[in-house]
Design a protein around this motif. Structure first.
Motif, PDB file in Angstrom:
ATOM      1  N   GLN A   1     106.243  85.339 -35.260  1.00 49.81           N
ATOM      2  CA  GLN A   1     106.958  84.096 -34.969  1.00 49.81           C
ATOM      3  C   GLN A   1     108.434  84.279 -34.558  1.00 49.81           C
ATOM      4  OE1 GLN A   1     106.345  81.133 -37.805  1.00 49.81           O
ATOM      5  NE2 GLN A   1     104.417  81.856 -38.487  1.00 49.81           N
ATOM      6  N   ILE A   2     109.061  85.185 -35.127  1.00 44.93           N
ATOM      7  CA  ILE A   2     110.565  85.444 -34.846  1.00 44.93           C
ATOM      8  C   ILE A   2     110.727  85.818 -33.320  1.00 44.93           C
ATOM      9  CG2 ILE A   2     110.668  87.673 -35.772  1.00 44.93           C
ATOM     10  CD1 ILE A   2     113.353  85.553 -36.594  1.00 44.93           C
ATOM     11  N   TRP A   3     109.659  86.713 -32.871  1.00 46.39           N
ATOM     12  CA  TRP A   3     109.767  87.356 -31.539  1.00 46.39           C
ATOM     13  C   TRP A   3     109.447  86.016 -30.610  1.00 46.39           C
ATOM     14  CZ3 TRP A   3     106.256  87.411 -27.553  1.00 46.39           C
ATOM     15  CH2 TRP A   3     106.550  88.040 -26.389  1.00 46.39           C
ATOM     16  N   LEU A   4     108.508  85.078 -30.906  1.00 48.02           N
ATOM     17  CA  LEU A   4     108.087  84.010 -30.072  1.00 48.02           C
ATOM     18  C   LEU A   4     109.388  83.089 -30.087  1.00 48.02           C
ATOM     19  CD1 LEU A   4     106.284  82.309 -28.295  1.00 48.02           C
ATOM     20  CD2 LEU A   4     105.220  81.328 -30.372  1.00 48.02           C
ATOM     21  N   ALA A   5     110.051  82.961 -31.088  1.00 45.10           N
ATOM     22  CA  ALA A   5     111.213  81.985 -31.321  1.00 45.10           C
ATOM     23  C   ALA A   5     112.294  82.494 -30.282  1.00 45.10           C
ATOM     24  CB  ALA A   5     111.770  81.823 -32.695  1.00 45.10           C
ATOM     25  N   GLU A   6     112.562  83.663 -30.294  1.00 47.21           N
ATOM     26  CA  GLU A   6     113.538  84.388 -29.444  1.00 47.21           C
ATOM     27  C   GLU A   6     113.302  84.412 -28.343  1.00 47.21           C
ATOM     28  OE1 GLU A   6     113.751  88.584 -30.727  1.00 47.21           O
ATOM     29  OE2 GLU A   6     114.878  88.088 -32.767  1.00 47.21           O
ATOM     30  N   GLN A   7     111.944  84.461 -27.679  1.00 45.30           N
ATOM     31  CA  GLN A   7     111.462  84.334 -26.184  1.00 45.30           C
ATOM     32  C   GLN A   7     111.551  82.889 -25.964  1.00 45.30           C
ATOM     33  OE1 GLN A   7     110.523  87.114 -24.382  1.00 45.30           O
ATOM     34  NE2 GLN A   7     111.190  88.045 -26.337  1.00 45.30           N
TER      35      GLN A   7
ATOM     36  N   MET B   1      97.074  68.869 -32.576  1.00 46.16           N
ATOM     37  CA  MET B   1      96.771  70.314 -33.407  1.00 46.16           C
ATOM     38  C   MET B   1      96.720  71.214 -32.388  1.00 46.16           C
ATOM     39  SD  MET B   1      96.594  69.004 -36.680  1.00 46.16           S
ATOM     40  CE  MET B   1      95.901  70.226 -37.756  1.00 46.16           C
ATOM     41  N   ASN B   2      97.279  72.394 -32.755  1.00 49.27           N
ATOM     42  CA  ASN B   2      97.187  73.697 -31.998  1.00 49.27           C
ATOM     43  C   ASN B   2      96.754  74.735 -32.714  1.00 49.27           C
ATOM     44  OD1 ASN B   2      99.600  75.202 -32.958  1.00 49.27           O
ATOM     45  ND2 ASN B   2     100.817  73.360 -32.742  1.00 49.27           N
ATOM     46  N   LYS B   3      96.497  75.799 -31.875  1.00 45.10           N
ATOM     47  CA  LYS B   3      95.940  77.122 -32.532  1.00 45.10           C
ATOM     48  C   LYS B   3      97.072  78.294 -32.016  1.00 45.10           C
ATOM     49  CE  LYS B   3      92.346  77.179 -30.239  1.00 45.10           C
ATOM     50  NZ  LYS B   3      90.836  77.620 -29.475  1.00 45.10           N
ATOM     51  N   ILE B   4      98.504  77.828 -32.065  1.00 44.31           N
ATOM     52  CA  ILE B   4      99.136  78.828 -31.858  1.00 44.31           C
ATOM     53  C   ILE B   4      99.136  79.914 -32.789  1.00 44.31           C
ATOM     54  CG2 ILE B   4     101.905  79.251 -31.646  1.00 44.31           C
ATOM     55  CD1 ILE B   4     102.081  76.457 -30.545  1.00 44.31           C
ATOM     56  N   LYS B   5      99.216  79.670 -34.147  1.00 46.31           N
ATOM     57  CA  LYS B   5      98.984  80.426 -35.241  1.00 46.31           C
ATOM     58  C   LYS B   5      97.865  81.562 -34.936  1.00 46.31           C
ATOM     59  CE  LYS B   5      98.485  80.884 -40.098  1.00 46.31           C
ATOM     60  NZ  LYS B   5      98.542  80.217 -41.590  1.00 46.31           N
ATOM     61  N   ASP B   6      96.541  81.144 -34.670  1.00 46.35           N
ATOM     62  CA  ASP B   6      95.646  82.024 -34.317  1.00 46.35           C
ATOM     63  C   ASP B   6      95.878  82.964 -33.338  1.00 46.35           C
ATOM     64  OD1 ASP B   6      94.336  80.514 -36.146  1.00 46.35           O
ATOM     65  OD2 ASP B   6      93.312  79.221 -34.675  1.00 46.35           O
ATOM     66  N   VAL B   7      96.427  82.530 -32.002  1.00 47.58           N
ATOM     67  CA  VAL B   7      96.854  83.254 -31.041  1.00 47.58           C
ATOM     68  C   VAL B   7      97.694  84.406 -31.316  1.00 47.58           C
ATOM     69  CG1 VAL B   7      97.560  83.479 -28.669  1.00 47.58           C
ATOM     70  CG2 VAL B   7      96.186  81.507 -29.158  1.00 47.58           C
ATOM     71  N   LEU B   8      99.072  84.083 -32.093  1.00 50.86           N
ATOM     72  CA  LEU B   8      99.950  85.140 -32.579  1.00 50.86           C
ATOM     73  C   LEU B   8      99.224  86.104 -33.631  1.00 50.86           C
ATOM     74  CD1 LEU B   8     102.852  82.762 -33.528  1.00 50.86           C
ATOM     75  CD2 LEU B   8     102.659  84.156 -31.475  1.00 50.86           C
ATOM     76  N   GLU B   9      98.467  85.807 -34.600  1.00 47.92           N
ATOM     77  CA  GLU B   9      97.776  86.399 -35.206  1.00 47.92           C
ATOM     78  C   GLU B   9      96.860  87.719 -34.388  1.00 47.92           C
ATOM     79  OE1 GLU B   9      95.963  84.315 -38.287  1.00 47.92           O
ATOM     80  OE2 GLU B   9      97.828  84.118 -39.242  1.00 47.92           O
ATOM     81  N   ALA B  10      95.941  86.758 -33.555  1.00 44.95           N
ATOM     82  CA  ALA B  10      95.311  87.810 -32.450  1.00 44.95           C
ATOM     83  C   ALA B  10      95.880  88.925 -31.910  1.00 44.95           C
ATOM     84  CB  ALA B  10      94.203  86.869 -31.861  1.00 44.95           C
ATOM     85  N   LYS B  11      96.946  88.622 -31.176  1.00 48.16           N
ATOM     86  CA  LYS B  11      97.768  89.497 -30.550  1.00 48.16           C
ATOM     87  C   LYS B  11      98.837  90.201 -31.339  1.00 48.16           C
ATOM     88  CE  LYS B  11      97.833  86.948 -26.080  1.00 48.16           C
ATOM     89  NZ  LYS B  11      97.640  88.082 -25.212  1.00 48.16           N
ATOM     90  N   GLY B  12      98.737  90.141 -32.723  1.00 45.02           N
ATOM     91  CA  GLY B  12      99.846  90.808 -33.495  1.00 45.02           C
ATOM     92  C   GLY B  12     101.151  90.757 -33.374  1.00 45.02           C
TER      93      GLY B  12
ATOM     94  N   ASN C   1     108.103  77.813 -36.412  1.00 41.83           N
ATOM     95  CA  ASN C   1     107.204  77.956 -37.712  1.00 41.83           C
ATOM     96  C   ASN C   1     106.528  76.687 -37.848  1.00 41.83           C
ATOM     97  OD1 ASN C   1     107.253  77.266 -40.953  1.00 41.83           O
ATOM     98  ND2 ASN C   1     106.331  79.367 -40.242  1.00 41.83           N
ATOM     99  N   SER C   2     107.348  75.369 -37.666  1.00 43.89           N
ATOM    100  CA  SER C   2     106.802  73.997 -37.568  1.00 43.89           C
ATOM    101  C   SER C   2     105.733  73.974 -36.526  1.00 43.89           C
ATOM    102  CB  SER C   2     107.937  73.123 -37.628  1.00 43.89           C
ATOM    103  OG  SER C   2     108.364  72.840 -36.215  1.00 43.89           O
ATOM    104  N   TYR C   3     105.476  74.673 -35.296  1.00 47.99           N
ATOM    105  CA  TYR C   3     104.652  74.398 -34.325  1.00 47.99           C
ATOM    106  C   TYR C   3     103.213  75.274 -35.016  1.00 47.99           C
ATOM    107  CZ  TYR C   3     108.125  73.497 -30.981  1.00 47.99           C
ATOM    108  OH  TYR C   3     109.064  72.868 -30.064  1.00 47.99           O
ATOM    109  N   VAL C   4     103.648  76.484 -35.493  1.00 44.38           N
ATOM    110  CA  VAL C   4     102.746  77.162 -36.155  1.00 44.38           C
ATOM    111  C   VAL C   4     101.704  76.423 -37.218  1.00 44.38           C
ATOM    112  CG1 VAL C   4     101.983  79.566 -37.091  1.00 44.38           C
ATOM    113  CG2 VAL C   4     103.590  79.302 -35.203  1.00 44.38           C
ATOM    114  N   GLN C   5     102.667  75.974 -38.187  1.00 39.14           N
ATOM    115  CA  GLN C   5     102.082  75.431 -39.287  1.00 39.14           C
ATOM    116  C   GLN C   5     101.514  73.842 -38.939  1.00 39.14           C
ATOM    117  OE1 GLN C   5     101.664  76.903 -42.066  1.00 39.14           O
ATOM    118  NE2 GLN C   5     102.414  78.832 -41.002  1.00 39.14           N
TER     119      GLN C   5
END
Length: 62
Positions: A15-21, A1-12, A30-34
């Protein structure tokens, strides 16, 4: 399990930006985040570099 969603939300960060990077599809990120799929260690380190956090900030310690 990961906390990618939590970190993305905390930093504002969207997901689309992360996907591009990462050079990955939105659906893959999205499958990682969920937590439907876990990123490889290489991808996890790349995400940590992009988000400027330690790798351990992305991993649940349960």
């Amino acid at each position: 399990m990961n906390k990618i969603k939590d970190v993305l939300e905390a930093k504002g960060i969207k997901q689309i930006w992360l996907a591009e990077q990462l050079g990955k599809s939105y659906n893959m990120v999205n499958s990682y985040v969920q937590n439907r799929r876990q990123p490889s260690l290489e991808t996890l380190f790349e995400i940590s570099k992009i988000l400027k956090v330690e790798v351990k900030a992305l991993i649940k310690e349960d």
